[in-house]
Design an enzyme around this catalytic site. Structure first.
Site, PDB file in Angstrom:
ATOM      1  N   SER A 156       0.793  -1.243   0.000  1.00 37.22           N
ATOM      2  CA  SER A 156       0.000   0.000   0.000  1.00 37.22           C
ATOM      3  C   SER A 156       0.820   1.285   0.000  1.00 37.22           C
ATOM      4  O   SER A 156       0.242   2.357  -0.143  1.00 37.22           O
ATOM      5  CB  SER A 156      -0.946   0.027   1.191  1.00 37.22           C
ATOM      6  N   LYS A 216       0.172   3.333  -2.899  1.00 39.86           N
ATOM      7  CA  LYS A 216      -1.011   4.211  -2.977  1.00 39.86           C
ATOM      8  C   LYS A 216      -0.606   5.684  -2.873  1.00 39.86           C
ATOM      9  O   LYS A 216      -1.284   6.568  -3.404  1.00 39.86           O
ATOM     10  CB  LYS A 216      -2.028   3.843  -1.890  1.00 39.86           C
ATOM     11  N   TYR A 218      -3.736  -2.176 -10.552  1.00 41.35           N
ATOM     12  CA  TYR A 218      -3.654  -2.040  -9.083  1.00 41.35           C
ATOM     13  C   TYR A 218      -2.733  -3.116  -8.478  1.00 41.35           C
ATOM     14  O   TYR A 218      -1.863  -2.827  -7.660  1.00 41.35           O
ATOM     15  CB  TYR A 218      -5.067  -2.112  -8.476  1.00 41.35           C
ATOM     16  N   TYR A 226      -3.742   2.719   8.182  1.00 38.23           N
ATOM     17  CA  TYR A 226      -4.909   1.865   8.449  1.00 38.23           C
ATOM     18  C   TYR A 226      -5.776   2.461   9.553  1.00 38.23           C
ATOM     19  O   TYR A 226      -5.848   3.677   9.701  1.00 38.23           O
ATOM     20  CB  TYR A 226      -4.474   0.423   8.772  1.00 38.23           C
ATOM     21  N   VAL A 240       1.059  -3.704   3.804  1.00 34.38           N
ATOM     22  CA  VAL A 240       1.037  -5.010   4.472  1.00 34.38           C
ATOM     23  C   VAL A 240       2.304  -5.831   4.237  1.00 34.38           C
ATOM     24  O   VAL A 240       2.495  -6.876   4.856  1.00 34.38           O
ATOM     25  CB  VAL A 240      -0.203  -5.866   4.093  1.00 34.38           C
TER      26      VAL A 240
HETATM   27  N1  GLU Z   1      -2.229  -5.541  -2.284  1.00 32.29           N
HETATM   28  C1  GLU Z   1      -2.816  -5.405  -0.993  1.00 32.29           C
HETATM   29  C2  GLU Z   1      -4.312  -5.590  -1.069  1.00 32.29           C
HETATM   30  O1  GLU Z   1      -4.893  -5.087  -1.962  1.00 32.29           O
HETATM   31  C3  GLU Z   1      -2.465  -4.065  -0.419  1.00 32.29           C
HETATM   32  C4  GLU Z   1      -2.908  -3.941   0.991  1.00 32.29           C
HETATM   33  C5  GLU Z   1      -2.079  -3.031   1.829  1.00 32.29           C
HETATM   34  O2  GLU Z   1      -0.850  -3.007   1.772  1.00 32.29           O
HETATM   35  O3  GLU Z   1      -2.723  -2.292   2.592  1.00 32.29           O
HETATM   36  O4  GLU Z   1      -4.922  -6.226  -0.280  1.00 32.29           O
END
Ligand code: GLU
Length: 304
Positions: free
Chosen positions: A63, A66, A188, A240, A258
């Site tokens: 993430s 992002k 994604y 989070y 994650v």
């Molecule tokens: N590729 C992970 C998912 O989509 C990313 C989640 C994350 O790092 O928060 O679940």
């Protein structure tokens, strides 16, 4: 400030904590990463680099991507993105579906999966090859042309990402995706699977410590106001459902993934990335959060 000594001390101090977290296994390929890994890299505004532990070993940024996709979407679309994505903490899990139903397919913020899926859709509407463009953008930001996707992680996410498939289709049903869900998800998953070292990530985030401009090349990545927006979102939505605890303990805007990585920035001073795959109950790196807390405690430097 003797950053190297501080990092060395942190490295010694985190060792007993490395076994306390839990490595993510809902993406099967991530579960193979040894829990004993710990790396940290701090890059100053002036370009000095300090590293400790496994700072030079690539890990799955998940993430943290992002942050880079949001930056790219802001460059491409400006404030138009806020017609389709909110800017509030979600108070729910990063991959939750419930809020979307109540809020008509408008994700709460760009850092939960639903929000990043819409960000990816925006990028895809501007560029045919969203995943290569994002990879190139990250290579440019970090100054490392060798950064790659981890194809095993891409395959693993594609094979098991049922919830992300549900999110994309759900958002599409509300009319908040312009492209086919399959194409958006393909991009994604690629973004999440990019493999970078702590030093790469810290370098890539340095523009945020410098009001949107790369200190090394002088080029403007985003306008100062946009850099402020991105950091505000990191602080309020980047770690989070534990943003309050993270702000309390660390006192810096951060974005976690994650894979166990966390990028944090101190405006005007440094960008820092820590990686330790064992996660706490909120899904943030357990030892990584402690390391950042010790960094800001020891240096007495935070945004507050
Ligand atoms: N590729 C992970 C998912 O989509 C990313 C989640 C994350 O790092 O928060 O679940």
């Amino acid at each position: 400030m003797d950053y190297q000594q501080i990092l060395n001390e942190i490295y010694a101090k985190v060792q007993p904590c490395l076994t306390r977290g839990k490595v993510a296994d809902y993406i099967p390929e991530l579960s193979h990463v040894p829990q004993s890994k710990f790396g940290m890299a701090l890059v100053t505004h002036g370009g000095e680099v300090f590293e400790v532990g496994d700072a030079a070993e690539p890990f799955s940024i998940q993430s943290i991507s992002k942050l880079f996709t949001l930056t790219l979407a802001m460059r491409l679309e400006g404030n138009g993105i806020w017609d389709r994505i909110g800017r509030e903490p979600s108070g729910t899990a990063f991959n939750s579906l419930v809020q979307l139903e109540y809020e008509n397919g408008i994700p709460r913020n760009p850092f939960i999966n639903a929000g990043a899926i819409v960000v990816t859709d925006l990028i895809l509407s501007h560029l045919d090859n969203a995943h290569e463009t994002v990879l190139d953008f990250i290579r440019e930001l970090s100054g490392n042309k060798t950064i790659q996707f981890n194809r095993d992680i891409v395959r693993s996410e594609k094979a098991t990402g049922y919830r992300n498939v549900a999110l994309a289709n759900f958002i599409k049903s509300f009319g908040n995706l312009r492209n086919a869900p399959e194409a958006v998800l393909d991009a994604y998953f690629h973004h999440c699977s990019i493999a970078m070292t702590c030093t790469d990530v810290a370098r890539a985030g340095l523009f945020l410590a410098n009001a949107g401009r790369s200190p090394s090349t002088g080029s403007e990545i985003v306008r100062p106001n946009q850099a402020k927006h991105i950091k505000s979102l990191m602080l309020t939505c980047g770690t989070y459902d534990a943003v309050g605890d993270f702000a309390y303990r660390v006192g810096l805007p951060g974005k976690s993934g994650v894979g166990g990585g966390i990028l944090a920035v101190m405006p005007g001073q440094f960008s820092v990335c820590v990686w330790s795959p064992g996660l706490n109950q909120s899904g943030n790196s357990l030892a990584g959060t402690m390391a950042l807390e010790w960094l800001t405690t020891q240096t007495e430097v935070s945004i507050f």
